[in-house]
Design an enzyme around this catalytic site. Structure first.
Site, PDB file in Angstrom:
ATOM      1  N   LEU B  44     -76.650  67.435  16.225  1.00 20.98           N
ATOM      2  CA  LEU B  44     -76.824  66.936  17.599  1.00 20.98           C
ATOM      3  C   LEU B  44     -77.912  65.869  17.588  1.00 20.98           C
ATOM      4  O   LEU B  44     -79.027  66.080  18.031  1.00 20.98           O
ATOM      5  CB  LEU B  44     -77.181  68.101  18.530  1.00 20.98           C
ATOM      6  CG  LEU B  44     -77.287  67.807  20.033  1.00 20.98           C
ATOM      7  CD1 LEU B  44     -76.040  67.123  20.555  1.00 20.98           C
ATOM      8  CD2 LEU B  44     -77.557  69.085  20.791  1.00 20.98           C
ATOM      9  N   HIS B  45     -77.564  64.709  17.044  1.00 16.98           N
ATOM     10  CA  HIS B  45     -78.530  63.618  16.977  1.00 16.98           C
ATOM     11  C   HIS B  45     -78.397  62.780  18.239  1.00 16.98           C
ATOM     12  O   HIS B  45     -77.810  63.212  19.235  1.00 16.98           O
ATOM     13  CB  HIS B  45     -78.341  62.807  15.686  1.00 16.98           C
ATOM     14  CG  HIS B  45     -77.025  62.120  15.624  1.00 16.98           C
ATOM     15  ND1 HIS B  45     -76.890  60.757  15.636  1.00 16.98           N
ATOM     16  CD2 HIS B  45     -75.775  62.619  15.576  1.00 16.98           C
ATOM     17  CE1 HIS B  45     -75.597  60.447  15.577  1.00 16.98           C
ATOM     18  NE2 HIS B  45     -74.916  61.549  15.543  1.00 16.98           N
ATOM     19  N   LEU B  46     -78.933  61.574  18.205  1.00 20.81           N
ATOM     20  CA  LEU B  46     -79.091  60.859  19.467  1.00 20.81           C
ATOM     21  C   LEU B  46     -77.768  60.553  20.169  1.00 20.81           C
ATOM     22  O   LEU B  46     -77.647  60.748  21.371  1.00 20.81           O
ATOM     23  CB  LEU B  46     -79.872  59.557  19.244  1.00 20.81           C
ATOM     24  CG  LEU B  46     -80.380  58.937  20.550  1.00 20.81           C
ATOM     25  CD1 LEU B  46     -81.777  58.380  20.369  1.00 20.81           C
ATOM     26  CD2 LEU B  46     -79.470  57.850  21.058  1.00 20.81           C
TER      27      LEU B  46
END
Lengths: 155, 129
Positions: B44-46
């Site tokens: 769940l990155h940017l």
């Protein structure tokens, strides 16, 4: 990974001069090159990678903060820098507000965990309104570095 | 993480299975719960976090992502970074409000998609020889 472990102290820009998204990104990557953190030969590629990433969706995440980033194979560990834009930069942010605090992160390929940990630590500090206010008021590289390391100590 | 890993006292009790929403009736309003497993290769990155935040803003609902004792407002990208959700991480979604059903469906779609439209984020430059 703590913020002070990837932010290159000598590349911090307390008063960014550029006023557009692209020119700010160029100034920040140029500062990393000048500090010796990236090779001159990779500078333009990194700028292009960050701009390409911005085309997929702004990294302006609201509250005056942007986290422009990219991956690049020339790096062996994540590096980054911080820039303060006193007058604000139009970054097409989520909340349409101008950006005053920029945290740039450039990671090696295929190290997603470290990338996430770097973002986690940046976020812990930047969620604090007082921290952000002091950061925006900082006049020197040393002041910004002090704030970054002090915030880590308070976690 | 096993499917019954939320057994500690801080975490809410859980009686559902991942991928299936559970409706709990509370004193004020009904709350939807669903567990999802993050599928994006980079976690769940940017970019997925921004997609979640944008979706959460579209609905009249309050959505929270929960991992252990960390609760993240789905409208806050910075909150979501604190979940440190890598690929394979199990996240519990808690959604309440008039449009909770729509919000939950939208968030589950984003969180469980292996890639986002136009994905390939950050894989912009192949290594040079």
């Amino acid at each position: 990974m703590r913020t002070s472990e990837f932010v290159v102290r000598d590349a911090i820009i307390p008063g960014v001069e550029a006023t557009t998204k692209e020119s700010v990104i160029r100034e920040m990557v140029g500062s990393l090159r000048a500090a010796g953190a990236i090779k001159a030969a990779a500078e333009e590629e990194i700028v292009k990678a960050i701009l390409k990433r911005e085309q997929l969706g702004s990294t302006g995440i609201g509250r005056g903060v942007a986290i422009p980033h990219a991956k690049h194979p020339s790096l062996s560990q994540p590096i980054g820098t911080v820039a303060i834009a006193k007058n604000g930069v139009n970054f097409n942010s989520l909340d349409n507000e101008p950006v005053h605090i920029l945290v740039m992160l450039i990671s090696p390929q295929d190290r997603p965990s470290e990338h996430l940990r770097a973002l986690e630590n940046v976020s812990k500090s930047l969620r604090d309104d007082t921290f952000c206010r002091f950061l925006r008021q900082s006049g020197t590289r040393e002041e910004i570095w002090e704030l970054l390391t002090e915030a880590e100590g308070n976690k | 993480m096993g499917s019954k890993a939320n057994g500690d006292s801080l975490a809410p009790s859980w009686d559902g299975e991942p991928g299936r929403p559970v409706l709990r009736s509370g004193p004020e309003a009904s709350v939807l719960h669903q567990r999802v497993v993050i599928q994006h290769p980079d976690g769940l990155h940017l970019r997925p976090a921004v997609a979640v935040a944008q979706a959460a803003h579209r609905f009249d609902a309050e959505a929270v992502l929960i991992r252990g004792d960390v609760r993240a407002n789905a409208r806050s990208v910075m909150d979501m970074f604190l979940l440190l959700a890598e690929r394979g991480t199990e996240i519990e979604l808690e959604v309440r409000g008039p449009e909770a059903n729509g919000a939950l469906a939208a968030l589950v779609d984003i969180l469980t998609a292996p890639t986002l439209p136009e994905a390939d984020e950050d894989r912009t430059l192949p290594p040079k020889g």
